[in-house]
Design a protein around this motif. Structure first.
Motif, PDB file in Angstrom:
ATOM      1  N   ASP A 147       6.267 -12.063   6.359  1.00 27.08           N
ATOM      2  CA  ASP A 147       7.340 -12.558   7.098  1.00 27.08           C
ATOM      3  C   ASP A 147       8.341 -12.856   6.262  1.00 27.08           C
ATOM      4  O   ASP A 147       9.696 -12.583   6.734  1.00 27.08           O
ATOM      5  CB  ASP A 147       6.706 -13.536   8.059  1.00 27.08           C
ATOM      6  N   THR A 148       8.331 -13.406   5.185  1.00 30.55           N
ATOM      7  CA  THR A 148       9.508 -13.921   4.415  1.00 30.55           C
ATOM      8  C   THR A 148      10.192 -12.857   3.660  1.00 30.55           C
ATOM      9  O   THR A 148      11.073 -12.658   3.758  1.00 30.55           O
ATOM     10  CB  THR A 148       8.860 -14.782   3.310  1.00 30.55           C
ATOM     11  N   PHE A 149       9.474 -11.833   3.616  1.00 28.10           N
ATOM     12  CA  PHE A 149      10.017 -10.550   2.851  1.00 28.10           C
ATOM     13  C   PHE A 149      11.012  -9.933   4.062  1.00 28.10           C
ATOM     14  O   PHE A 149      12.126  -9.473   3.809  1.00 28.10           O
ATOM     15  CB  PHE A 149       8.812  -9.397   2.726  1.00 28.10           C
ATOM     16  N   ARG A 150      10.430  -9.920   5.280  1.00 24.19           N
ATOM     17  CA  ARG A 150      11.195  -9.320   6.487  1.00 24.19           C
ATOM     18  C   ARG A 150      12.581 -10.162   6.672  1.00 24.19           C
ATOM     19  O   ARG A 150      13.797  -9.612   6.748  1.00 24.19           O
ATOM     20  CB  ARG A 150      10.393  -9.101   7.516  1.00 24.19           C
ATOM     21  N   TYR A 198       7.886  -2.248  -3.278  1.00 20.28           N
ATOM     22  CA  TYR A 198       6.714  -1.362  -2.879  1.00 20.28           C
ATOM     23  C   TYR A 198       5.389  -1.707  -3.193  1.00 20.28           C
ATOM     24  O   TYR A 198       4.684  -2.107  -2.161  1.00 20.28           O
ATOM     25  CB  TYR A 198       6.902   0.020  -3.810  1.00 20.28           C
ATOM     26  N   PHE A 199       5.352  -2.643  -4.041  1.00 25.78           N
ATOM     27  CA  PHE A 199       3.816  -3.200  -4.476  1.00 25.78           C
ATOM     28  C   PHE A 199       3.811  -4.506  -3.456  1.00 25.78           C
ATOM     29  O   PHE A 199       3.013  -4.525  -3.020  1.00 25.78           O
ATOM     30  CB  PHE A 199       4.131  -3.970  -5.788  1.00 25.78           C
ATOM     31  N   LEU A 200       4.749  -5.436  -3.269  1.00 27.13           N
ATOM     32  CA  LEU A 200       4.792  -6.448  -2.249  1.00 27.13           C
ATOM     33  C   LEU A 200       4.696  -6.093  -0.761  1.00 27.13           C
ATOM     34  O   LEU A 200       3.877  -6.685   0.116  1.00 27.13           O
ATOM     35  CB  LEU A 200       5.666  -7.431  -2.684  1.00 27.13           C
ATOM     36  N   GLY A 201       5.402  -5.010  -0.701  1.00 30.41           N
ATOM     37  CA  GLY A 201       5.251  -4.765   0.859  1.00 30.41           C
ATOM     38  C   GLY A 201       4.543  -3.583   1.395  1.00 30.41           C
ATOM     39  O   GLY A 201       3.810  -3.551   2.541  1.00 30.41           O
ATOM     40  N   ARG A 202       3.601  -2.994   0.455  1.00 30.16           N
ATOM     41  CA  ARG A 202       2.757  -1.741   0.692  1.00 30.16           C
ATOM     42  C   ARG A 202       1.429  -2.195   0.152  1.00 30.16           C
ATOM     43  O   ARG A 202       0.408  -1.633   0.602  1.00 30.16           O
ATOM     44  CB  ARG A 202       3.259  -0.351   0.340  1.00 30.16           C
ATOM     45  N   ILE A 203       1.389  -2.420  -1.144  1.00 31.12           N
ATOM     46  CA  ILE A 203       0.006  -2.577  -1.782  1.00 31.12           C
ATOM     47  C   ILE A 203      -0.639  -3.825  -1.644  1.00 31.12           C
ATOM     48  O   ILE A 203      -1.830  -3.865  -1.092  1.00 31.12           O
ATOM     49  CB  ILE A 203       0.401  -2.414  -3.276  1.00 31.12           C
ATOM     50  N   VAL A 204       0.107  -4.757  -1.554  1.00 28.95           N
ATOM     51  CA  VAL A 204      -0.623  -6.365  -1.577  1.00 28.95           C
ATOM     52  C   VAL A 204      -1.268  -6.477  -0.212  1.00 28.95           C
ATOM     53  O   VAL A 204      -2.265  -6.734  -0.106  1.00 28.95           O
ATOM     54  CB  VAL A 204       0.345  -7.353  -1.683  1.00 28.95           C
ATOM     55  N   PRO A 205      -0.489  -6.161   0.924  1.00 27.98           N
ATOM     56  CA  PRO A 205      -1.422  -6.245   2.155  1.00 27.98           C
ATOM     57  C   PRO A 205      -2.662  -5.493   2.207  1.00 27.98           C
ATOM     58  O   PRO A 205      -3.696  -5.763   2.924  1.00 27.98           O
ATOM     59  CB  PRO A 205      -0.148  -5.794   3.293  1.00 27.98           C
ATOM     60  N   SER A 206      -2.441  -3.968   1.832  1.00 31.18           N
ATOM     61  CA  SER A 206      -3.598  -3.336   1.997  1.00 31.18           C
ATOM     62  C   SER A 206      -4.632  -3.764   1.288  1.00 31.18           C
ATOM     63  O   SER A 206      -5.928  -3.658   1.450  1.00 31.18           O
ATOM     64  CB  SER A 206      -3.040  -1.977   1.847  1.00 31.18           C
ATOM     65  N   PHE A 207      -4.593  -3.874  -0.229  1.00 27.35           N
ATOM     66  CA  PHE A 207      -5.353  -4.208  -1.078  1.00 27.35           C
ATOM     67  C   PHE A 207      -6.225  -5.534  -0.921  1.00 27.35           C
ATOM     68  O   PHE A 207      -7.393  -5.564  -1.303  1.00 27.35           O
ATOM     69  CB  PHE A 207      -4.772  -4.062  -2.438  1.00 27.35           C
TER      70      PHE A 207
END
Length: 279
Positions: A147-150, A198-207
């Motif tokens: 949410d903070t990222f967005r 990419y890491f914070l938005g795509r990897i972190v939520p999934s991993f």
């Protein structure tokens, strides 16, 4: 530092950049965070004295381009990338694998999915927070970060994420700071920061939503070395790996430094990794 031999491997949805040094049995190093293959530069030469050392930029990072920049990222697909590298570089011969942070999550799934290809895995602080009794709190953290990222952008979200990982009552982390890192590691900060969205938005939520097959890991625990940082006791990734070690009735091996001990204490980190791999 020895210049590595580089190569490219076509996998489903991406082209991986990989690097190799040395000779002997294969040791595949799986990087975490935004470090890529270069995160192991400080230890690869020493390990290459008795291994063929290979590492790579995970799909979507640095020199490993995605076919579809918007493709969802899954632990299982990243583990399949590592498996494809094993098939290319060590066909028919089981290999040794070491991973740090998100790379350690990949290493755990690789062991679960392809145990016949693995001789030993060293997993340093995989943030498999779903195994913890208070996992719901960490799901809420991840939701706040996204949410903070967005709403506010990368750096406020990175600060929120870093705050959620550290132990309660510890000093704040300055995101992106390189002053305390050795020169070789500090020089990489600019490049790794480019991969942070990419890491914070795509990897972190999934991993960090990944749920490992704990029973399967327990059955394979003789091949698994779980590791944490001496200085990261009480932090979130440390708590997760310590929980697994206790669940499996095994020892948690302590490496020098904290979660990023690979970068802050490369000589000592590499020496212990070499010892653990040969035990």
């Amino acid at each position: 530092m020895t210049e590595p031999v580089t190569g490219r491997l076509r996998v489903d949805g991406a082209t991986l950049h990989y690097e190799m040094r040395g000779s002997g049995p294969l040791l595949l190093l799986i990087p975490g965070g935004t470090g890529g293959a270069a995160s192991f530069d400080g230890i690869a030469d020493d390990l290459a004295a008795d291994h063929t050392v290979a590492s790579y930029d995970p799909r979507g990072m640095s020199r490993s381009a995605l076919d579809d920049a918007e493709a969802a990222q899954r632990v299982a697909q990243h583990a399949d990338d590592a498996f494809r590298l094993l098939e290319l570089l060590s066909p028919r011969v089981p290999a040794r694998v070491a991973g740090c942070s998100s790379g350690a999550v990949v290493a755990l799934h690789l062991l679960i999915a392809h145990p016949e290809r693995i001789e030993r895995v060293v997993a340093h602080e995989p943030p498999v927070v779903e195994v913890l009794p208070d996992a719901a709190e960490h799901r809420a953290l991840l939701a706040r970060v996204q949410d903070t990222f967005r709403r506010e952008g990368l750096m406020p979200a990175a600060a929120e994420f870093a705050a959620g990982l550290r132990r309660p009552g510890s000093d704040p982390v300055v995101v992106g700071a390189a002053a305390e890192l050795p020169p070789q590691a500090a020089a990489r900060v600019e490049r790794t920061m480019a991969d942070m969205p990419y890491f914070l938005g795509r990897i972190v939520p999934s991993f960090m939503a990944y749920v490992p097959d704990v029973d399967r890991l327990a059955a394979l625990s003789e091949r698994l070395v779980l590791a944490g940082g001496e200085d990261s006791r009480g932090e979130l990734p440390y708590r997760a790996v310590a929980f697994l070690a206790e669940r499996f009735g095994g020892e948690l091996v302590h490496f020098p430094g904290g979660h990023t001990g690979l970068s802050t204490h490369p000589a000592e980190f590499g020496a212990l990794l070499r010892k653990v791999l040969s035990a």
